[in-house]
Design a protein around this motif. Structure first.
Motif, short mmCIF file in Angstrom:
data_model
loop_
_atom_site.label_atom_id
_atom_site.label_comp_id
_atom_site.label_asym_id
_atom_site.label_seq_id
_atom_site.Cartn_x
_atom_site.Cartn_y
_atom_site.Cartn_z
N PRO A 336 0.80 -1.23 0.00
CA PRO A 336 0.00 0.00 0.00
C PRO A 336 0.83 1.27 0.00
CG PRO A 336 -0.99 -1.60 1.46
CD PRO A 336 0.33 -2.19 1.02
N THR A 337 2.02 1.24 0.60
CA THR A 337 2.86 2.43 0.63
C THR A 337 4.16 2.22 -0.15
OG1 THR A 337 3.79 1.72 2.76
CG2 THR A 337 1.92 3.24 2.82
N GLY A 338 4.14 1.30 -1.10
CA GLY A 338 5.33 1.03 -1.91
C GLY A 338 4.93 0.54 -3.28
N VAL A 339 4.41 1.44 -4.10
CA VAL A 339 3.94 1.05 -5.42
C VAL A 339 5.11 0.66 -6.31
CG1 VAL A 339 4.04 3.35 -6.45
CG2 VAL A 339 2.36 1.72 -7.28
N THR A 340 4.88 -0.26 -7.24
CA THR A 340 5.90 -0.69 -8.19
C THR A 340 5.58 -0.11 -9.56
OG1 THR A 340 6.24 -2.77 -7.00
CG2 THR A 340 7.02 -2.67 -9.28
N MET A 341 6.53 0.59 -10.14
CA MET A 341 6.34 1.14 -11.48
C MET A 341 6.46 0.02 -12.52
SD MET A 341 5.65 4.19 -10.84
CE MET A 341 5.83 5.38 -9.51
N ASN A 342 5.79 0.21 -13.62
CA ASN A 342 5.81 -0.80 -14.67
C ASN A 342 7.23 -1.13 -15.12
OD1 ASN A 342 5.93 -1.10 -17.90
ND2 ASN A 342 4.14 -2.18 -17.12
N SER A 343 8.10 -0.14 -15.14
CA SER A 343 9.47 -0.36 -15.61
C SER A 343 10.25 -1.30 -14.70
CB SER A 343 10.21 0.98 -15.70
OG SER A 343 10.21 1.64 -14.44
N ASN A 344 9.81 -1.46 -13.44
CA ASN A 344 10.52 -2.30 -12.49
C ASN A 344 9.81 -3.62 -12.22
OD1 ASN A 344 12.61 -0.45 -12.04
ND2 ASN A 344 11.43 0.64 -10.50
N CYS A 345 8.72 -3.88 -12.91
CA CYS A 345 7.93 -5.08 -12.64
C CYS A 345 8.16 -6.10 -13.75
CB CYS A 345 6.44 -4.75 -12.52
SG CYS A 345 5.44 -6.13 -11.93
N GLY A 346 8.28 -7.35 -13.37
CA GLY A 346 8.53 -8.39 -14.36
C GLY A 346 7.37 -9.34 -14.57
N CYS A 347 6.20 -9.05 -13.97
CA CYS A 347 5.06 -9.95 -14.14
C CYS A 347 4.57 -9.91 -15.58
CB CYS A 347 3.94 -9.60 -13.17
SG CYS A 347 3.01 -8.11 -13.61
N ALA A 348 3.76 -10.90 -15.94
CA ALA A 348 3.28 -11.01 -17.32
C ALA A 348 2.46 -9.81 -17.72
CB ALA A 348 2.46 -12.29 -17.48
N HIS A 349 1.69 -9.24 -16.77
CA HIS A 349 0.86 -8.09 -17.10
C HIS A 349 1.71 -6.85 -17.39
CE1 HIS A 349 -1.35 -10.84 -14.43
NE2 HIS A 349 -2.35 -10.64 -15.26
N ALA A 350 2.79 -6.69 -16.62
CA ALA A 350 3.69 -5.56 -16.86
C ALA A 350 4.41 -5.72 -18.20
CB ALA A 350 4.71 -5.45 -15.73
N GLN A 351 4.81 -6.94 -18.53
CA GLN A 351 5.46 -7.19 -19.81
C GLN A 351 4.50 -6.90 -20.97
OE1 GLN A 351 7.62 -10.97 -19.98
NE2 GLN A 351 7.69 -10.98 -17.76
N ALA A 352 3.23 -7.27 -20.79
CA ALA A 352 2.23 -7.00 -21.83
C ALA A 352 2.04 -5.51 -22.02
CB ALA A 352 0.90 -7.66 -21.46
N ALA A 353 2.03 -4.75 -20.91
CA ALA A 353 1.89 -3.29 -21.00
C ALA A 353 3.07 -2.68 -21.75
CB ALA A 353 1.75 -2.69 -19.61
N ARG A 354 4.28 -3.18 -21.46
CA ARG A 354 5.45 -2.66 -22.16
C ARG A 354 5.40 -3.01 -23.64
NH1 ARG A 354 7.93 -4.09 -17.17
NH2 ARG A 354 8.69 -6.11 -17.92
#
Length: 432
Positions: A336-354
């Motif tokens: 809740p107090t530590g959001v992950t930016m898309n550029s730092n996330c490796g999940c499939a959803h983040a990869q799809a967004a990139r």
């Protein structure tokens, strides 16, 4: 005695290859579980950036080494189980080895993931916050796996040592290779089946979007199709989504422009259906390649991910970096107090967004603004996380008490983006 027994056992025909192949099979399975939430490269980058705390890099190194050690011990356990089976002692002397190997494998599987991006198996069974909820971020589970495997191997070797001492020249030892090979093939098939089942569960979870309507208040999954038959009064190219605050750790709910136009919220139907109607797009957008559609979210996830290595020009890359540092991963990782930016996330959803960003920049780069691309990327997040985006929508429109609100990445210490559940506030976003 244990070391001598181990050396003697490994000298038997087929034993060492069985250890190495068994270790490779388990290590591959653990790697697959890891990549369900993050890529190994992203995991290393986040460790180097200190995303896992003060001992971030030590955690990453320790986690990797423990995974390798668990895999090698698993290979040794396979050799022991095969040996006991060959001697027809599996039920009597090999039972503990089998149970310990099963327990060690289970704990190792549940320990795989990323403290920032989440872990596939814990998340699958509803373990809140995944590895981030554990004091050592899952290292304790890997350590427990090592203990179980180590105890199993030590126990098995002591048993085998006593038997070999009585029968030092066992004429049946030459048959070990074929027995070990058949056992390994059986174990490999079992683990392949397990991975297939887990993938099928994830696909079913993603495909049955209609079930979300039931969970949110619709009387049946078929009612979710009712939105397609309504004639809306108006339509809009906006979406309510979390956007990062200046602190870089939390988000606020804001209206962002999109490319896809969706109907306005209808005045009929259950409240849950109305929220899904306005937040979850349907059909095939004109810009989507290869028939990518909002109606097939799982296929779209894989298809968009295939574009994440598309080459960009220097100006396009600058926009890409800006976009991935503005879009947040809220429902699969972070706190809740530590959001992950898309550029730092490796999940499939983040990869799809990139992949989506790269394709759109290359194909429609001059046609749409950064805000429109971010808003449209969230349209796709909505079909992958329908419950979360609908909850945020109702919270932003002053109706958070309709279905409740579950805290997620970046939602703030109050878990609700600074908004008060179920109250009308001056900061709320008016429904369209």
């Amino acid at each position: 005695m244990t070391l001598n027994t181990t050396r003697r056992l490994l000298r038997q025909t087929g034993a060492l290859p069985t250890v190495l192949l068994g270790a490779a099979v388990l290590l591959a399975g653990l790697y697959i579980l890891q990549t369900r939430t993050t890529s190994f490269g992203a995991f290393v980058r986040m460790a180097a950036d200190g995303s896992f705390g003060a001992w971030s890099m030590a955690y990453a190194v320790g986690s990797t080494l423990l995974a390798v050690l668990v895999s090698l011990l698993f290979g040794l356990s396979l050799v022991q189980i095969a040996w006991f089976g060959h001697r027809h002692l599996l039920r009597r002397d090999g039972a503990i080895s089998i149970l310990s190997a099963a327990g060690g494998t289970l704990f190792a599987a549940f320990s795989m993931g990323c403290p920032a991006c989440g872990a596939f198996l814990p998340d699958l069974v509803g373990f809140s916050n995944g590895l981030a909820a554990l004091p050592l971020y899952g290292l304790e589970l890997k350590a427990l796996s090592v203990v179980l495997f180590g105890a199993s191997v030590a126990y098995g070797m002591s048993k085998i040592g006593r038997i070999l001492a009585e029968e030092p020249d066992d004429p049946r030892a030459s048959a070990f290779a074929s027995r070990a090979s058949r056992t390994l093939q059986s174990r490999t098939a079992q683990r392949t089946a397990l991975v297939s089942i887990l993938i099928a569960i994830l696909a079913l979870n993603q495909l049955m979007i209609g079930r979300v309507a039931v969970a949110l208040g619709a009387s049946s999954p078929l009612m979710a199709m009712g939105d397609m038959l309504r004639v809306p009064e108006a339509s809009a190219k906006t979406i309510i989504m979390p956007m990062p605050n200046s602190d870089g750790k939390t988000t606020s709910l804001k209206g962002m422009p999109t490319i896809t136009e969706v109907p306005a919220e209808p005045k009929s139907g259950t409240m849950a259906e109305r929220g899904m109607h306005v937040m979850i797009a349907k059909g095939t957008p004109f810009y989507a390649p290869k028939g990518i559609s909002f109606d097939t979210p799982v296929e779209a996830l894989d298809a968009w991910g295939s574009y994440q290595n598309l080459e960009l020009t220097s100006p396009e890359m600058q926009r890409f970096q800006m976009l991935t540092n503005m879009l947040t991963c809220n429902f699969c990782c972070g706190s809740p107090t530590g959001v992950t930016m898309n550029s730092n996330c490796g999940c499939a959803h983040a990869q799809a967004a990139r992949g989506f960003f790269r394709y759109m920049l290359k194909t429609y780069g001059e046609a749409y603004s950064n805000d429109e691309l971010i808003g449209e990327a969230y349209r796709w997040q909505a079909v992958w996380y329908p419950a979360g985006v609908v909850e945020d929508y109702f919270l932003a429109t002053g109706r958070g008490n309709v279905i409740g609100h579950t805290t997620h990445g970046g939602a703030g210490s109050d878990g609700m983006h600074g908004l008060t559940q179920g109250t009308q506030t001056n900061t709320r976003i008016a429904p369209r």
